[in-house]
Design a protein around this motif. Structure first.
Motif, PDB file in Angstrom:
ATOM      1  N   PHE A 106      30.284  37.915  34.630  1.00 29.79           N
ATOM      2  CA  PHE A 106      29.880  38.397  33.317  1.00 29.79           C
ATOM      3  C   PHE A 106      30.510  39.760  33.042  1.00 29.79           C
ATOM      4  CE2 PHE A 106      26.705  35.249  34.284  1.00 29.79           C
ATOM      5  CZ  PHE A 106      26.513  34.629  33.066  1.00 29.79           C
ATOM      6  N   ASN A 107      31.391  40.196  33.921  1.00 30.97           N
ATOM      7  CA  ASN A 107      32.041  41.496  33.811  1.00 30.97           C
ATOM      8  C   ASN A 107      33.483  41.293  33.331  1.00 30.97           C
ATOM      9  OD1 ASN A 107      33.493  43.856  34.376  1.00 30.97           O
ATOM     10  ND2 ASN A 107      32.117  44.406  36.039  1.00 30.97           N
ATOM     11  N   PRO A 108      33.759  41.498  32.038  1.00 30.88           N
ATOM     12  CA  PRO A 108      35.102  41.255  31.504  1.00 30.88           C
ATOM     13  C   PRO A 108      36.194  42.076  32.188  1.00 30.88           C
ATOM     14  CG  PRO A 108      33.548  41.627  29.718  1.00 30.88           C
ATOM     15  CD  PRO A 108      32.826  41.929  30.994  1.00 30.88           C
ATOM     16  N   SER A 109      35.907  43.322  32.544  1.00 23.41           N
ATOM     17  CA  SER A 109      36.965  44.127  33.177  1.00 23.41           C
ATOM     18  C   SER A 109      37.289  43.586  34.567  1.00 23.41           C
ATOM     19  CB  SER A 109      36.587  45.604  33.220  1.00 23.41           C
ATOM     20  OG  SER A 109      35.404  45.800  33.943  1.00 23.41           O
ATOM     21  N   PHE A 110      36.280  43.110  35.303  1.00 21.16           N
ATOM     22  CA  PHE A 110      36.540  42.499  36.608  1.00 21.16           C
ATOM     23  C   PHE A 110      37.339  41.211  36.434  1.00 21.16           C
ATOM     24  CE2 PHE A 110      35.094  39.767  40.234  1.00 21.16           C
ATOM     25  CZ  PHE A 110      35.749  40.473  41.222  1.00 21.16           C
ATOM     26  N   ALA A 111      36.981  40.402  35.434  1.00 23.02           N
ATOM     27  CA  ALA A 111      37.713  39.162  35.168  1.00 23.02           C
ATOM     28  C   ALA A 111      39.175  39.455  34.843  1.00 23.02           C
ATOM     29  CB  ALA A 111      37.053  38.401  34.017  1.00 23.02           C
ATOM     30  N   ARG A 112      39.417  40.425  33.988  1.00 26.34           N
ATOM     31  CA  ARG A 112      40.805  40.770  33.636  1.00 26.34           C
ATOM     32  C   ARG A 112      41.558  41.297  34.854  1.00 26.34           C
ATOM     33  NH1 ARG A 112      38.240  41.962  28.653  1.00 26.34           N
ATOM     34  NH2 ARG A 112      37.732  44.089  29.267  1.00 26.34           N
ATOM     35  N   LEU A 114      41.009  40.372  37.992  1.00 28.97           N
ATOM     36  CA  LEU A 114      41.361  39.196  38.805  1.00 28.97           C
ATOM     37  C   LEU A 114      42.562  38.459  38.218  1.00 28.97           C
ATOM     38  CD1 LEU A 114      37.892  37.650  39.729  1.00 28.97           C
ATOM     39  CD2 LEU A 114      39.539  38.697  41.291  1.00 28.97           C
ATOM     40  N   ILE A 115      42.608  38.366  36.919  1.00 32.29           N
ATOM     41  CA  ILE A 115      43.724  37.688  36.249  1.00 32.29           C
ATOM     42  C   ILE A 115      45.022  38.448  36.508  1.00 32.29           C
ATOM     43  CG2 ILE A 115      44.681  37.138  33.965  1.00 32.29           C
ATOM     44  CD1 ILE A 115      41.673  36.552  33.141  1.00 32.29           C
ATOM     45  N   ARG A 116      44.995  39.750  36.327  1.00 30.30           N
ATOM     46  CA  ARG A 116      46.202  40.576  36.519  1.00 30.30           C
ATOM     47  C   ARG A 116      46.629  40.666  37.977  1.00 30.30           C
ATOM     48  NH1 ARG A 116      43.460  44.212  33.610  1.00 30.30           N
ATOM     49  NH2 ARG A 116      43.172  45.524  35.434  1.00 30.30           N
ATOM     50  N   SER A 117      45.670  40.881  38.871  1.00 29.39           N
ATOM     51  CA  SER A 117      46.031  41.218  40.251  1.00 29.39           C
ATOM     52  C   SER A 117      46.217  40.022  41.173  1.00 29.39           C
ATOM     53  CB  SER A 117      44.984  42.159  40.850  1.00 29.39           C
ATOM     54  OG  SER A 117      43.775  41.473  41.087  1.00 29.39           O
ATOM     55  N   ARG A 118      45.565  38.899  40.881  1.00 28.98           N
ATOM     56  CA  ARG A 118      45.606  37.791  41.836  1.00 28.98           C
ATOM     57  C   ARG A 118      45.836  36.411  41.219  1.00 28.98           C
ATOM     58  NH1 ARG A 118      46.851  41.332  44.277  1.00 28.98           N
ATOM     59  NH2 ARG A 118      46.221  42.026  46.314  1.00 28.98           N
TER      60      ARG A 118
END
Length: 165
Positions: A106-112, A114-118
Motif C-alpha cells: 500500500f506504499n506507492p513509493s516502495f512499489a515504485r 521495486l519497479i525501478r530497482s529490481r
C-alpha cells in the motif's frame, strides 16, 4: 557492518524466530507471523535476516505462492539500519530464492522503488492470481489471514507487483 543471511544451523532457528516476533511486536505497523511459519521458513531458507553484530536489524520473508513463484512479504528494516544498502541486500537474497515473485504493498513509493530497482512491474490482482495459479488469493482467504488483513488494510490503493524470471 550489516550481515544478511538466509541459511542458519537448526540450533539457531528458535532464537531467530523469537527475535523476529519480539521485534515485530514492538513495531505497531507490523503484523507478526506465527512462530510456526517463521520456523518453517527458516528450515527452508525462506527467511532472510539482517544482523548488525548480534542485533537483529531486518528481515524479509519469502512465502511459497504457487509452483516456481514466491511472495515477497513481511519486510522490516530497523530505523537504525534503514537505507538502500540493507534493503537491497535483503531483497536480493530474497529474490535469489526464486526469481519469479509477486508482492502487494500500500506504499506507492516502495512499489515504485521495486519497479525501478529490481524489475517488478505493476499488474492487477487478477494477474497476480494467475501468476501464482490462485495461491496468492487463496492464502489471503484463510480465516486467520483474512481477519488480520481486514484489520490492517488501509484506505490506500493496493499496488500488485510481479517480477518475472
Amino acid at each position: 557492518m550489516v550481515a544478511v543471511e538466509r541459511r542458519f544451523p537448526r540450533s539457531r532457528h528458535a532464537g531467530i524466530a523469537d527475535a523476529v516476533i519480539a521485534r515485530a511486536s514492538a513495531e505497531p505497523e507490523i503484523t507478526a507471523r506465527p512462530r510456526r511459519t517463521l520456523l518453517r521458513a527458516l528450515r527452508h531458507g525462506r527467511l532472510v535476516v539482517a544482523f548488525e553484530g548480534a542485533e537483529l536489524v531486518g528481515w524479509f520473508l519469502s512465502e511459497p505462492c504457487g509452483p516456481g513463484v514466491h511472495e515477497l512479504g513481511f519486510i522490516f528494516v530497523a530505523p537504525t539500519a534503514r537505507g538502500d544498502a540493507v534493503l537491497l541486500d535483503l531483497l536480493d537474497a530474497a529474490i535469489a530464492i526464486e526469481p519469479r515473485a509477486v508482492a502487494v504493498t500500500f506504499n506507492p513509493s516502495f512499489a515504485r522503488w521495486l519497479i525501478r530497482s529490481r524489475g517488478f512491474r505493476r499488474v492487477s490482482l487478477v494477474r497476480v492470481t494467475r501468476v501464482s495459479r490462485g495461491w496468492f488469493l487463496a492464502r489471503r482467504l484463510a480465516p486467520g489471514r483474512l481477519s488480520i488483513a481486514l484489520r490492517r488494510t488501509t484506505a490506500g490503493e493496493a499496488w500488485y507487483l510481479v517480477r518475472d524470471a
